[in-house]
Design a protein around this motif. Structure first.
Motif, PDB file in Angstrom:
ATOM      1  N   THR A 264       0.840  -1.202   0.000  1.00 24.47           N
ATOM      2  CA  THR A 264       0.000   0.000   0.000  1.00 24.47           C
ATOM      3  C   THR A 264       0.870   1.245   0.000  1.00 24.47           C
ATOM      4  O   THR A 264       1.472   1.586   1.020  1.00 24.47           O
ATOM      5  N   PRO A 265       0.957   1.928  -1.128  1.00 26.06           N
ATOM      6  CA  PRO A 265       1.760   3.159  -1.158  1.00 26.06           C
ATOM      7  C   PRO A 265       0.942   4.370  -0.707  1.00 26.06           C
ATOM      8  O   PRO A 265      -0.277   4.421  -0.886  1.00 26.06           O
ATOM      9  N   LEU A 266       1.615   5.323  -0.126  1.00 22.05           N
ATOM     10  CA  LEU A 266       1.031   6.626   0.179  1.00 22.05           C
ATOM     11  C   LEU A 266       2.051   7.670  -0.245  1.00 22.05           C
ATOM     12  O   LEU A 266       3.124   7.774   0.350  1.00 22.05           O
ATOM     13  N   VAL A 267       1.745   8.428  -1.295  1.00 31.56           N
ATOM     14  CA  VAL A 267       2.665   9.429  -1.838  1.00 31.56           C
ATOM     15  C   VAL A 267       2.317  10.780  -1.250  1.00 31.56           C
ATOM     16  O   VAL A 267       1.170  11.234  -1.353  1.00 31.56           O
ATOM     17  N   LEU A 268       3.308  11.421  -0.649  1.00 30.58           N
ATOM     18  CA  LEU A 268       3.128  12.749  -0.052  1.00 30.58           C
ATOM     19  C   LEU A 268       3.923  13.748  -0.859  1.00 30.58           C
ATOM     20  O   LEU A 268       5.154  13.690  -0.914  1.00 30.58           O
ATOM     21  N   GLU A 269       3.244  14.682  -1.497  1.00 28.11           N
ATOM     22  CA  GLU A 269       3.859  15.684  -2.368  1.00 28.11           C
ATOM     23  C   GLU A 269       3.675  17.071  -1.761  1.00 28.11           C
ATOM     24  O   GLU A 269       2.558  17.493  -1.467  1.00 28.11           O
ATOM     25  N   ALA A 270       4.788  17.781  -1.565  1.00 30.64           N
ATOM     26  CA  ALA A 270       4.726  19.109  -0.954  1.00 30.64           C
ATOM     27  C   ALA A 270       4.042  20.127  -1.855  1.00 30.64           C
ATOM     28  O   ALA A 270       3.400  21.070  -1.368  1.00 30.64           O
TER      29      ALA A 270
END
Length: 472
Positions: A34-40
């Protein structure tokens, strides 16, 4: 090693929604994780959008990740055909945005800035039971600050926001902050022929750096000078020989990368660009009216002053932002700020973009922090040798390892284009003084750069690169 992802149901946090970060999410998803991508940034590919006007020298086949392409296939997406390299904006619109949509809003969160990474309940000094604790990722978004627990963390945040200073000692030159405040310093890839045209037309610009970012800016300025009388161009480098940037010409399998250096060499030979080799910036003196700056530096002959400069393009490369990783047990090379086992494989003193051997989870691991990886442009630290296709291979290997498939993780699935850009001398051909379509090129080794002394770096494609910083 066995899998580093305990069966806790926690996600694998990916920091950064650039090409390598989104490719990581695609590989994790394909592996049942399960990926969770956090983009600023407010949107995916935020860094790449800042140099969207730049055409890379990397064809689509070296940009698009194979697993990402499979994820996109059911949506009707197909990889653009042909060998014409895309611009940064085309990569965002034609690849990153569709890929993020395919992954879903529950996977990719924008406007979510990672402030710090640690272990839940343990600071950096605590060893006992560390590997069994989940990671704690502190995030700031529109709702405030919160903590996210993660089974593993992949930092693909790039280096675009952490530019090297002009000062030759790795420190800002004296007066650099004043010149920046006066608006006389610009980034490595200004839109010279577009949005920023008025800033350079009919004025004197100094470009500092010896990477593909510098070359792109110089080529754009040269075209502007042909169109706008009074436009002057000065190019300063710390080294005494620009042969490495002039590159491999026709021997470079990335045709546009070879042409980039050939065209630049032609312009210098013709006198269209004033070239100042062996110049180390020590001081910037901003004029009283704030309209220009004198750049002072040391040469073998003594102090040299470059006066009457209206804009300084600091194409001096990038370095990784390690501040948010202060509570992570990093195993980094003292010189390159790259993972210790990776550093000798990417050292720019010995390697160009195409001679870096394939590498994956083993070279990128930090022994004191199992389950944590820095990938993409940031993994290369201060080295300018990154190619986006290398980043895709990095995250393929890491995802396989995190899923417990070390046989696949250790398998090499990467073929790099040959490059003469760092080592081959070619004759200068005045006939190649301009791009066929007039557009600047950036390499995905880039995101934006300048070589080790000045750093990009992109190649890329970068990125900087167009590296990029840009490339995570």
């Amino acid at each position: 090693m066995s899998t580093h992802v305990p069966q806790t149901g926690l996600p694998v946090v990916v920091i950064g929604a650039g090409p390598v970060g989104l490719a990581a999410a695609a590989h994790l998803s394909a592996r049942g994780l399960t990926p969770l991508v956090l983009e600023a940034g407010e949107a995916v590919g935020a860094a790449m959008r800042e140099w969207g006007h730049i055409r890379t020298f990397t064809p689509w086949r070296y940009i698009v990740d194979a697993t990402a392409e499979k994820l996109l296939a059911p949506t009707g997406w197909t990889q653009p055909a042909g060998d014409v390299p895309p611009t940064g904006a085309e990569i965002v619109a034609g690849y990153l945005e569709p890929l993020a949509a395919a992954l879903g809003d529950d996977v990719v969160r924008t406007a979510a800035r990672v402030l710090a990474v640690s272990r839940a309940g343990l600071d950096k000094s605590r060893t006992l039971g560390r590997a069994e604790r989940p990671f704690l990722v502190r995030v700031q978004d529109t709702n405030g600050v919160s903590d996210v627990r993660a089974a593993a963390v992949i930092d693909a945040s790039g280096t675009w926001a952490q530019r090297n200073p002009l000062g030759a000692a790795g420190l800002p030159a004296i007066g650099e902050a004043d010149a920046q405040a006066a608006g006389l310093l610009v980034g490595p890839l200004p839109d010279v022929l577009g949005a920023d045209r008025a800033r350079f037309a009919g004025r004197r610009t100094l470009v500092v750096g010896m990477g593909h970012s510098a070359a792109n800016t110089l080529l754009s300025l040269a075209r502007l000078a042909r169109e706008e009388p009074g436009t002057e161009i000065v190019w300063a480098i710390r080294g005494t020989d620009a042969t490495r940037l002039y590159g491999g010409g026709d021997s470079d399998q990335l045709r546009d990368r070879g042409k980039l250096g050939t065209d630049l060499g032609s312009l210098v030979a013709s006198g269209a660009i004033e070239h100042v080799p062996g110049f180390s910036v020590t001081r910037l003196e901003t004029a009283d009216d704030g309209d220009s700056v004198t750049v002072v530096g040391e040469t073998a002959e003594g102090e040299l002053r470059i006066e009457g400069v209206h804009a300084v393009a600091a194409a001096t490369g990038f370095r990784p932002d390690l501040g948010m990783l202060a509570e992570v047990r990093l195993d980094l090379d003292a010189g390159l700020d790259a993972p210790t086992r990776l550093a000798p494989l990417i050292d720019p003193a010995f390697h160009s973009c195409g001679t870096v051997p394939p590498h994956g989870h083993r070279e990128l691991a930090h022994d004191g922090e199992p389950g944590f990886y820095v990938v993409g442009m940031k993994a290369y630290g201060r080295a300018p040798t990154f190619l986006i296709t290398t980043g895709n291979e990095q995250v393929r290997s890491i995802a396989a390892h995190l899923a417990g498939d070390d046989a696949a993780a250790d398998e090499v699935q990467l073929v790099l284009p040959e490059t003469g850009v760092c080592s081959v001398r070619t004759p200068v051909d005045a006939a190649h003084a301009a791009w066929a379509d007039g557009s600047p090129r950036l390499g995905f080794a880039t995101g934006g750069g300048g070589g080790r002394a000045a750093e990009l770096e992109i190649t890329a494609v970068g990125a900087p690169v167009a590296g990029a910083a840009c490339c995570g």
